[in-house]
Design an enzyme around this catalytic site. Structure first.
Site, mmCIF file in Angstrom:
data_model
loop_
_atom_site.group_PDB
_atom_site.id
_atom_site.type_symbol
_atom_site.label_atom_id
_atom_site.label_comp_id
_atom_site.label_asym_id
_atom_site.label_seq_id
_atom_site.Cartn_x
_atom_site.Cartn_y
_atom_site.Cartn_z
ATOM 1 N N ARG A 95 -0.292 4.380 -0.670
ATOM 2 C CA ARG A 95 -1.113 5.481 -0.134
ATOM 3 C C ARG A 95 -1.156 6.739 -1.000
ATOM 4 O O ARG A 95 -1.788 7.714 -0.600
ATOM 5 C CB ARG A 95 -0.667 5.871 1.282
ATOM 6 C CG ARG A 95 -0.595 4.725 2.281
ATOM 7 C CD ARG A 95 -1.926 4.071 2.524
ATOM 8 N NE ARG A 95 -1.899 3.182 3.690
ATOM 9 C CZ ARG A 95 -2.629 2.092 3.811
ATOM 10 N NH1 ARG A 95 -3.476 1.742 2.839
ATOM 11 N NH2 ARG A 95 -2.560 1.353 4.879
ATOM 12 N N ASP B 250 2.180 -7.039 2.396
ATOM 13 C CA ASP B 250 1.015 -6.236 2.812
ATOM 14 C C ASP B 250 1.480 -5.003 3.600
ATOM 15 O O ASP B 250 0.887 -4.653 4.632
ATOM 16 C CB ASP B 250 0.009 -7.059 3.613
ATOM 17 C CG ASP B 250 -1.343 -6.358 3.731
ATOM 18 O OD1 ASP B 250 -1.530 -5.270 3.134
ATOM 19 O OD2 ASP B 250 -2.229 -6.894 4.416
ATOM 20 N N ASP C 231 -8.663 -5.187 -2.532
ATOM 21 C CA ASP C 231 -7.982 -5.458 -1.260
ATOM 22 C C ASP C 231 -8.316 -4.447 -0.166
ATOM 23 O O ASP C 231 -8.398 -3.248 -0.399
ATOM 24 C CB ASP C 231 -6.469 -5.482 -1.444
ATOM 25 C CG ASP C 231 -5.784 -5.835 -0.130
ATOM 26 O OD1 ASP C 231 -6.023 -6.929 0.372
ATOM 27 O OD2 ASP C 231 -5.056 -4.990 0.408
ATOM 28 N N HIS D 294 0.860 -1.185 0.000
ATOM 29 C CA HIS D 294 0.000 0.000 0.000
ATOM 30 C C HIS D 294 0.896 1.235 0.000
ATOM 31 O O HIS D 294 1.581 1.494 0.994
ATOM 32 C CB HIS D 294 -0.914 -0.001 1.230
ATOM 33 C CG HIS D 294 -1.857 -1.165 1.257
ATOM 34 N ND1 HIS D 294 -3.095 -1.140 0.639
ATOM 35 C CD2 HIS D 294 -1.731 -2.409 1.784
ATOM 36 C CE1 HIS D 294 -3.692 -2.317 0.810
ATOM 37 N NE2 HIS D 294 -2.886 -3.104 1.501
HETATM 38 O O1 DOR Z 1 -4.105 -4.959 7.507
HETATM 39 C C1 DOR Z 1 -4.510 -4.545 6.436
HETATM 40 N N1 DOR Z 1 -4.323 -3.265 6.041
HETATM 41 N N2 DOR Z 1 -5.165 -5.383 5.629
HETATM 42 C C2 DOR Z 1 -5.740 -4.974 4.495
HETATM 43 O O2 DOR Z 1 -6.268 -5.781 3.802
HETATM 44 C C3 DOR Z 1 -5.724 -3.532 4.128
HETATM 45 C C4 DOR Z 1 -4.575 -2.860 4.686
HETATM 46 C C5 DOR Z 1 -4.627 -1.348 4.577
HETATM 47 O O3 DOR Z 1 -4.934 -0.828 3.494
HETATM 48 O O4 DOR Z 1 -4.297 -0.677 5.549
#
Ligand code: DOR
Length: 425
Positions: free
Chosen positions: A61, A302, A149, A59
């Site tokens: 952001r 992740d 996701d 991610h």
């Molecule tokens: O722990 C998580 N954070 N799992 C997810 O599927 C999304 C992610 C997030 O975008 O912060």
């Protein structure tokens, strides 16, 4: 720009597992052997030379939540972790559910010029699970997979249509497997620990029930299916059986689901709140076994940066997610050092296997391949501190503790994007 002829000399080449030299010129690996010479020689004796690591689940952001992370800091964290190709999830603001957002991410990553960023497009518009996104348009702008996701595609009919649509482009459909009706908003794994500490849990079957449903649809449609952050023994058993039957299924596990169990939530530390939640020791053991035997194809971090605004709250109110890019290698190395995971398998799960799952031209240490390379010191002790992280966020439970093994040099097309010891200086 050609950074010139370079030889990495005397390293342990993985995953092939032999000692040798790698010669790089024109941004590509041009020779692998012994006694190679180049204009510039870097001694990597006792170090591991691997393909640049590949992370299918990050991610970044950006756009929209740059106070948590942006493409520059996120790719810097990736480079520091040994990653040279990362796939970024579409739950940005706006959501990456259309060409303009995909193009912006690709353009910005090129401008920053650190590691390769391959966007994943949304399955449904605004991740709302109501109508399909324009997958065709995003595909032509560069997406490598589709996913909602952070949220599952709950509607089975819509999931079927998504599979059919993605299949026409041979794109993997990446599922965040969580049946929301079973999960009931639980903030951690449902079990002994959640009962003891008084936090509402979500049962392991919230994940496996969705995997089971999806596999029926996958068999029907023939779509490529990838389970994100698989976390339970039962999900792994379902994937194993589906693979045995020849279904086009792959899956990933995170370092934190391998390293931690729900016991880590006992002290209400919100840095241990992730989705899917940390599970039991039996689940963790099943994940490790499945990673070793190849049922779980790859390791994906992740990497989910959050600021104190989302994390310094009661456990049930905090946002789920923890950082992953910088700590992945030492966490995975802990299993290698403990002889729970063969080193060749560990490196394959961080390189060739994820590249194969999403058809990425990456993950191989081979003559002719782009010189995306990681040099790892398996014995270097590292203690990550909040101040020293490349990431903008600090939400990791792995800070302030000595770990063993880390990337020391990361090359993208033969260019150093991370150089801990100044070998390139
Ligand atoms: O722990 C998580 N954070 N799992 C997810 O599927 C999304 C992610 C997030 O975008 O912060």
């Amino acid at each position: 720009m050609d950074p010139g002829d370079l030889v990495l000399r005397g390293g342990r080449l993985l995953p092939v597992d032999q000692v040798g030299d790698v010669r790089i010129a024109g941004g590509r690996i041009v020779e692998i052997g012994r006694g190679l010479v180049g204009r510039r020689m870097i001694d990597v004796k006792d170090l591991w030379v691997t393909p640049g690591l590949v992370d299918l689940h990050v991610h970044l952001r950006e756009p929209g939540q740059e106070y948590k992370e942006d493409i520059e800091t996120g790719t810097r964290a990736a480079a520091a972790g040994g990653f040279t190709t990362i796939c970024c999830m579409p739950n940005t603001r706006p959501v990456n559910d259309q060409r303009t957002v995909t193009e912006m991410i690709v353009r910005r990553a090129r401008e920053v010029g650190l590691v390769r960023v391959r966007p994943i497009g949304a399955i449904t518009q605004n991740l709302e699970g109501k109508a399909l996104a324009d997958i065709a348009d995003m595909k032509s702008a560069g997406i490598v997979a589709v996913s909602d996701d952070g949220r599952p595609v709950m509607n089975a009919g819509l999931f079927r249509r998504a599979c059919e649509y993605a299949r026409t482009f041979d794109l993997p459909v990446v599922q965040h497997a969580e049946d929301l009706d079973l999960a009931e908003g639980g903030a951690m794994n449902e079990g002994v620990v959640s009962t003891r500490i008084g936090i509402r849990g979500q049962p392991a079957c919230a994940e496996s029930a969705m995997v089971a449903r999806d596999l029926e649809v996958v068999e029907w449609t023939g779509a490529r299916y990838h389970v994100a952050h698989v976390s339970t023994a039962r999900s792994v058993a379902l994937v194993r059986e589906a693979k045995r039957r020849g279904l086009p299924v792959t899956c990933e596990v995170t370092p934190h689901h391998l390293a931690l169990t729900d016991e880590a939530c006992s002290h209400y530390d919100t840095r241990t709140k992730v989705m899917p939640p940390l599970r039991t020791a039996a689940d963790r053991d099943a994940l490790l076994e499945a990673l070793a035997d190849g049922t779980i194809d790859c390791i994906a971090t992740d990497h989910a940066p959050h600021s104190p605004v989302e994390k310094e709250l009661e456990f049930e109110c905090a946002a789920p997610g923890m950082l992953g890019l910088e700590t992945a290698v030492p966490i995975v190395m802990s299993f290698v050092h403990a002889k729970q995971l063969p080193v060749v398998r560990a490196i394959a799960a961080l390189t060739g296997a994820p590249a194969k799952a999403f058809d990425l031209a990456a993950g191989a240490l081979a003559v002719g391949a782009l010189a995306d390379v990681a040099v790892i010191d398996p014995d270097r002790t590292v203690t990550f501190t909040a101040d020293a992280l490349a990431s903008k966020s600090k939400n990791s439970p792995f800070l302030d503790q000595p770990m063993r093994g880390r990337a020391v040099l990361t090359l993208v097309e033969g260019r150093a994007v991370f150089d801990l010891d100044g070998r390139f200086a």
